[in-house]
Design an enzyme around this catalytic site. Structure first.
Site, mmCIF file in Angstrom:
data_model
loop_
_atom_site.group_PDB
_atom_site.id
_atom_site.type_symbol
_atom_site.label_atom_id
_atom_site.label_comp_id
_atom_site.label_asym_id
_atom_site.label_seq_id
_atom_site.Cartn_x
_atom_site.Cartn_y
_atom_site.Cartn_z
ATOM 1 N N GLY A 19 -7.132 -5.740 0.484
ATOM 2 C CA GLY A 19 -6.760 -5.555 -0.926
ATOM 3 C C GLY A 19 -6.200 -6.842 -1.506
ATOM 4 O O GLY A 19 -5.422 -7.526 -0.853
ATOM 5 N N ASP A 75 4.289 -4.147 4.338
ATOM 6 C CA ASP A 75 4.310 -3.356 5.573
ATOM 7 C C ASP A 75 3.928 -4.192 6.798
ATOM 8 O O ASP A 75 3.552 -3.650 7.824
ATOM 9 C CB ASP A 75 3.342 -2.164 5.441
ATOM 10 C CG ASP A 75 1.923 -2.606 5.138
ATOM 11 O OD1 ASP A 75 1.712 -3.803 4.831
ATOM 12 O OD2 ASP A 75 1.008 -1.768 5.202
ATOM 13 N N ASP A 84 -2.595 -5.913 6.934
ATOM 14 C CA ASP A 84 -2.620 -5.619 8.370
ATOM 15 C C ASP A 84 -4.040 -5.656 8.978
ATOM 16 O O ASP A 84 -4.250 -6.250 10.028
ATOM 17 C CB ASP A 84 -1.917 -4.290 8.688
ATOM 18 C CG ASP A 84 -2.382 -3.136 7.813
ATOM 19 O OD1 ASP A 84 -3.234 -3.363 6.925
ATOM 20 O OD2 ASP A 84 -1.908 -2.009 8.018
ATOM 21 N N ASP A 109 2.068 -4.104 -0.210
ATOM 22 C CA ASP A 109 2.748 -2.975 0.442
ATOM 23 C C ASP A 109 4.022 -3.373 1.196
ATOM 24 O O ASP A 109 4.878 -2.540 1.453
ATOM 25 C CB ASP A 109 1.798 -2.292 1.437
ATOM 26 C CG ASP A 109 0.721 -1.489 0.734
ATOM 27 O OD1 ASP A 109 0.729 -1.448 -0.515
ATOM 28 O OD2 ASP A 109 -0.133 -0.914 1.419
ATOM 29 N N GLY A 167 1.452 2.076 -1.402
ATOM 30 C CA GLY A 167 2.140 1.990 -0.117
ATOM 31 C C GLY A 167 1.507 3.016 0.795
ATOM 32 O O GLY A 167 1.978 4.137 0.923
ATOM 33 N N ARG A 168 0.387 2.590 1.388
ATOM 34 C CA ARG A 168 -0.409 3.506 2.205
ATOM 35 C C ARG A 168 0.423 4.121 3.322
ATOM 36 O O ARG A 168 0.444 5.323 3.506
ATOM 37 C CB ARG A 168 -1.604 2.735 2.774
ATOM 38 C CG ARG A 168 -2.764 3.579 3.151
ATOM 39 C CD ARG A 168 -3.922 2.723 3.542
ATOM 40 N NE ARG A 168 -3.555 1.296 3.529
ATOM 41 C CZ ARG A 168 -4.421 0.323 3.603
ATOM 42 N NH1 ARG A 168 -5.687 0.589 3.669
ATOM 43 N NH2 ARG A 168 -4.031 -0.941 3.624
HETATM 44 O O1 F6P Z 1 -3.214 -3.416 -0.777
HETATM 45 C C1 F6P Z 1 -2.762 -2.279 -0.123
HETATM 46 C C2 F6P Z 1 -3.072 -1.099 -0.954
HETATM 47 O O2 F6P Z 1 -2.572 -1.420 -2.199
HETATM 48 C C3 F6P Z 1 -2.525 0.240 -0.522
HETATM 49 O O3 F6P Z 1 -1.250 0.527 -0.950
HETATM 50 C C4 F6P Z 1 -3.541 1.197 -1.079
HETATM 51 O O4 F6P Z 1 -3.606 2.372 -0.341
HETATM 52 C C5 F6P Z 1 -4.783 0.437 -0.936
HETATM 53 O O5 F6P Z 1 -4.448 -0.918 -1.036
HETATM 54 C C6 F6P Z 1 -5.845 0.810 -1.920
HETATM 55 O O6 F6P Z 1 -6.804 -0.187 -1.922
HETATM 56 P P1 F6P Z 1 -8.300 -0.038 -2.412
HETATM 57 O O7 F6P Z 1 -8.288 0.808 -3.625
HETATM 58 O O8 F6P Z 1 -8.723 -1.441 -2.662
HETATM 59 O O9 F6P Z 1 -9.059 0.585 -1.308
#
Ligand code: F6P
Length: 351
Positions: free
Chosen positions: A31, A149, A123, A147, A190-191
């Site tokens: 991301g 994390d 990550d 995030d 914040g996955r």
């Molecule tokens: O960059 C991390 C993050 O923002 C997470 O919090 C979120 O779940 C994810 O990316 C969503 O990313 P995308 O919509 O690009 O799959």
């Protein structure tokens, strides 16, 4: 974590530059996050300054597999410092999850005579960097994710900008919340991490933060909202980290727990990708520039398979295998602060 004494660099760099790297590569992966551009810029400008050629791979690891790269120059970097997103573009590269894909990448890097690689990402991207390192590619990672994390660093590139965006959005939502005595549930990114939810609850003045690391206490949340409403403080803000559940789901859980007795309306706002965009703040530009510089200096020194992290205000190098195998916890001082400020954040859970 190793601390890199700065004078060591100045003493050994001329030698190290000649000995180790003539050409390096840089890519952004996963991301996007605000600050990736300043990080690439710092990598490239530092490399050029040291007489090292630097190539940017487009579209994350996919760019290596597709031979999609360009030499970075002062001209091509112009105007990148204040731009959000990543001009190198980014992706989550499926082929890179396979051993075959990674072997191909190693071959392609050798074809392009890349002596070292800087990977900027979250990550998953750092895991990719670790795997490349195991195959013999000298790699340095930079934590690029909003995030926050990533183990081994107090902050990542983009966290400050995203936090500011969230706070700005909540400030606006509060105007309506106050005007209509409403409760707003705001879902933030914040996955697997509640960092953004916890810290913006503090700085935006939310009543409740719901994070994956702690068990929320629904009866307490409902009692807090009711008592505020009874006392004519009808506006309440709940910040929900997406890692817990979706906003609609949480509202349903509130209603099932008796929340429909609440006298006020509950509305939701999902902030979504607005959190990943925008011009990087001063803090993000600075940390991105510092980390980008150090990534190059350490590569030139022969360092490999590490991530640059920020710890107690100082840049440190952390082994990538540690970064990828350890879980980062929510900062306990911020949890304590939230509690002292009266924010309902739930209870500790055994993990
Ligand atoms: O960059 C991390 C993050 O923002 C997470 O919090 C979120 O779940 C994810 O990316 C969503 O990313 P995308 O919509 O690009 O799959």
């Amino acid at each position: 974590m190793q601390q890199m004494p700065c004078d060591l660099f100045s003493r050994s760099l001329a030698f190290a530059t000649d000995m180790l790297a003539k050409t390096i590569g840089v890519l952004t992966s996963g991301g996007d996050s605000p600050g990736m551009n300043p990080a690439v810029r710092a990598v490239a400008r530092t490399a050029i300054r040291k007489g090292v050629r630097v190539f940017g791979f487009f579209n994350g690891y996919q760019g290596i597999l597709d031979d999609d790269l360009t030499e970075l120059t002062h001209r091509s970097l112009a105007g990148m410092l204040d731009r959000g997103g990543t001009f190198l573009q980014s992706s989550r590269c499926r082929a890179f999850y396979t051993e075959e894909g990674r072997q191909t990448a190693v071959r392609k890097l050798a074809d392009h005579r890349i002596d070292g690689l800087v990977v900027i990402g979250g990550d998953g991207s750092l895991k990719g960097a670790l795997e490349l390192g195991k195959l013999g590619v000298p790699v340095i990672g930079l934590p690029g994710t909003i995030d926050n994390d990533i183990y081994g660093t107090e902050t990542g590139i983009g966290v400050d900008t995203a936090s500011n965006t969230i706070v700005e959005m909540i400030d606006k939502i509060k105007d309506t919340a106050r005007s209509h005595r409403r409760c707003f549930l705001i879902e933030v990114m914040g996955r697997n991490s509640g960092y953004l939810a916890l810290t913006t609850a503090i700085t935006a003045g939310a009543e409740v933060a719901v994070v994956p690391e702690l068990r929320y206490n629904m009866p307490r949340i409902l009692e807090l909202l009711s008592s505020r409403y009874r006392n004519r403080m009808g506006d309440s803000i709940i910040i929900l980290a997406e890692g817990v559940c979706e906003a609609d789901d949480f509202i349903k859980r509130m209603q099932e727990a008796g929340g429909d007795q609440l006298k006020q309306e509950i509305r939701k706002t999902v902030l979504g990708h607005v959190q990943r965009g925008g011009r990087p703040t001063h803090a993000d530009r600075l940390i991105a520039s510092r980390m980008g510089e150090l990534a190059v200096l350490t590569l030139l020194q022969g360092e490999r398979n590490s991530m640059v992290g920020l710890n107690k205000g100082k840049l440190t190098l952390v082994d990538l295998d540690k970064v990828c195998s350890q879980k980062k916890h929510l900062p306990t001082d911020k949890i304590r602060l939230a509690r002292h400020l009266g924010i309902e954040i739930g209870d500790a859970v055994e993990l």
